[in-house]
Design an enzyme around this catalytic site. Structure first.
Site, PDB file in Angstrom:
ATOM      1  N   ARG A  15     124.072  -5.465 -23.997  1.00  0.00           N
ATOM      2  CA  ARG A  15     124.941  -6.642 -24.140  1.00  0.00           C
ATOM      3  C   ARG A  15     126.022  -6.713 -23.062  1.00  0.00           C
ATOM      4  NH1 ARG A  15     127.127  -6.862 -30.048  1.00  0.00           N
ATOM      5  NH2 ARG A  15     126.489  -4.680 -30.194  1.00  0.00           N
ATOM      6  N   GLY A  82     117.598   7.531 -31.535  1.00  0.00           N
ATOM      7  CA  GLY A  82     118.589   7.545 -32.591  1.00  0.00           C
ATOM      8  C   GLY A  82     119.706   8.548 -32.364  1.00  0.00           C
ATOM      9  N   THR A  83     120.751   8.422 -33.190  1.00  0.00           N
ATOM     10  CA  THR A  83     121.946   9.255 -33.034  1.00  0.00           C
ATOM     11  C   THR A  83     121.662  10.720 -33.342  1.00  0.00           C
ATOM     12  OG1 THR A  83     122.575   8.652 -35.302  1.00  0.00           O
ATOM     13  CG2 THR A  83     123.549   7.364 -33.500  1.00  0.00           C
ATOM     14  N   ASN A 385     167.665  -2.292  13.375  1.00  0.00           N
ATOM     15  CA  ASN A 385     167.267  -3.665  13.061  1.00  0.00           C
ATOM     16  C   ASN A 385     165.985  -3.956  13.835  1.00  0.00           C
ATOM     17  OD1 ASN A 385     166.997  -6.512  12.893  1.00  0.00           O
ATOM     18  ND2 ASN A 385     169.169  -6.684  12.409  1.00  0.00           N
ATOM     19  N   GLY A 431     163.858  -9.431  23.234  1.00  0.00           N
ATOM     20  CA  GLY A 431     162.764 -10.118  22.561  1.00  0.00           C
ATOM     21  C   GLY A 431     161.591 -10.357  23.478  1.00  0.00           C
TER      22      GLY A 431
END
Length: 469
Positions: A15, A82-83, A385, A431
């Site tokens: 599922r 099965g379990t 900075n 810059g």
């Protein structure tokens, strides 16, 4: 007393509609089976025996990688009948005596307290079933009790087989139990498959115990959530929300302020100081530590990070420390839209602004990179900075190199610092510069083409359109 834990994890999980084994689907960032194994590892068991089947090799490989120090053992159930048949596969791994605790790999939230209660009630002598009391136990096998005080379990009646009176019982069996190992080995050997499904049911051992005079009792779980299994994506999503709400409630009870506990995701470990505030849609993974008065803005993702007192993490910040971790100092301001990567170590009062990325770099007290920048493999001094658009070019195509920016340096906008390079204390970088050589302390460095203005130049113009014929 010897303790073995057997975990059933062989199912395909049809599922889930997934190629991935069901027990490897994740809850809070970890596979369902890993939750069960981690809880079981804390019980002091000699062996953690996982029964695998569908996708066995992948399941075993992932769990060994996730829990390398745990006493893991794996057995395979092929085919799946099965379990009872599943637990039969674990018999060669079981001790001769002591207690065996049987859990389900798709029931991830069983509490350690509940597991210990089962083990203690068993004591190597009784068969103990884990049950749960529900307002609506539809689908659960009903527990039929007897004895002077109703403390004995006489039978488990499947819902489809129950009478109207039995369906009125609100105590159901969860599929988990603790059993005396010596008895369990014998009971498993005597299981029959004379039923319509031709399967071997683990619950048949209840009747065997009764027939032998072995006491059958029940321990009741704290509530529905810890015994819920996962069989579909819908159930997985429901359990995820239940789990997250539990973690949110625990944090709020400890003093953390969550803007909306329904929009909170913890997928690891979160340690919080006093007066921590967390906005909506935040995800915490790995180990995250938040100091006193830390504020986390909306839509942040933090993984393996340590945030010191008073720091503010603005919205949409992403931190992923991986193995190296991330450290953010006291009073730091990070974000919005910042990215911190492994090895980022930021001192007190550091500012990292929008669209700034920091990787494997240290930034000393008061350093700032407020806009559109990259710092990789760098050492940044106090009060630096670092301008918008600037980057450390730390990779030459084969090796990484370091950039050192000493205290009080000012890096202008749109600069490229080609590592290895050192900018001396108090230096200024004009810059738009591409810096390839060390800059002495206190000096201005400019490395860009000279600006030229051409007199008489005119901008090209488009030719006029020809008239339509």
């Amino acid at each position: 007393m010897s303790l073995d834990v057997v975990i059933m994890a062989a199912g395909k999980g049809t599922r889930m509609k997934s190629a991935r084994p069901k027990v490897l689907h994740t809850l809070a960032g970890r596979p369902l089976l890993q939750h069960v194994l981690e809880m079981s590892a804390g019980l002091g068991a000699e062996r953690l025996i996982t029964i695998t089947g569908h996708g066995a090799e992948l399941v075993e490989t992932e769990m060994r990688a996730a829990l390398p120090a745990a006493p893991l053992a794996f057995v395979r159930q092929e085919p799946q009948l099965g379990t009872g048949h599943a637990v039969q596969q674990a018999v060669p791994e079981l001790a001769d005596a002591g207690t065996t605790l049987i859990l389900n790999g798709d029931v991830p939230l069983v509490r350690p307290q509940t597991a210990r209660a089962l083990i203690e009630a068993c004591g190597g002598e009784k068969l103990v079933l884990l049950t749960v009391v529900l307002d609506d136990p539809t689908g659960y096998g009903r527990i039929v009790r007897g004895g002077v005080q109703g403390d004995r379990v006489l039978a488990i009646v499947e819902h489809k087989d129950a009478t109207p009176e039995q369906r009125a019982i609100n105590e159901g069996y969860t599929g988990m139990m603790a059993a005396p190992t010596a008895h369990l080995r014998r009971w498993l050997a005597n299981l029959k498959n004379d039923n319509a499904q031709k399967e071997y049911y683990l619950t048949d051992i209840v009747a065997m115990a009764e027939a032998e005079g072995v006491p059958v009792v029940a321990t009741i779980a704290s509530g529905e959530t810890e015994v819920l299994g996962v069989n579909s994506p819908v159930q997985l999503a429901d359990l995820e929300r239940r789990y997250q709400r539990q973690r949110a409630d625990e944090l709020m009870e400890a003093g953390v302020r969550l803007r909306d506990p329904a929009r909170f995701d913890l997928r690891g470990e979160l340690v919080c100081g006093r007066d921590v505030e967390i906005d909506v849609n935040c995800v915490f993974e790995g180990r995250v530590e938040l100091g006193d008065e830390v504020r986390i803005g909306a839509n942040c993702v933090l993984r393996n990070a340590k945030i010191a007192a008073g720091a503010v993490i603005h919205p949409f910040t992403h931190m992923d420390g991986e193995a190296a971790g991330i450290e953010v100092g006291e009073g730091a301001l990070i974000g919005p839209f910042a990215r911190l990567r492994p090895g980022a170590k930021l001192g007190a009062e550091v500012h990292i602004g929008n669209f700034v990325e920091v990787k494997n770099s240290t930034m000393a007290k008061g350093a700032k990179a407020n806009h559109l920048a990259y710092l990789g493999d760098a050492v940044v001094g106090e009060r630096v900075n670092y301008g918008a658009g600037s980057i450390t070019a730390n990779y030459d195509g084969a090796n990484k190199h370091r950039t050192t920016i000493e205290a009080d340096v000012h890096v202008g906008s749109n600069c490229v610092l080609v590592a290895p390079v050192t900018l001396g204390a108090g230096a200024t970088i004009g810059g738009g510069s591409t810096i390839t050589k060390d800059v002495p302390a206190g000096q201005l460095a400019v490395a860009r083409g000279r600006q030229a203005c051409l007199n008489g130049w005119t901008r090209p113009a488009k030719a006029p359109k020809k008239p339509a014929e």
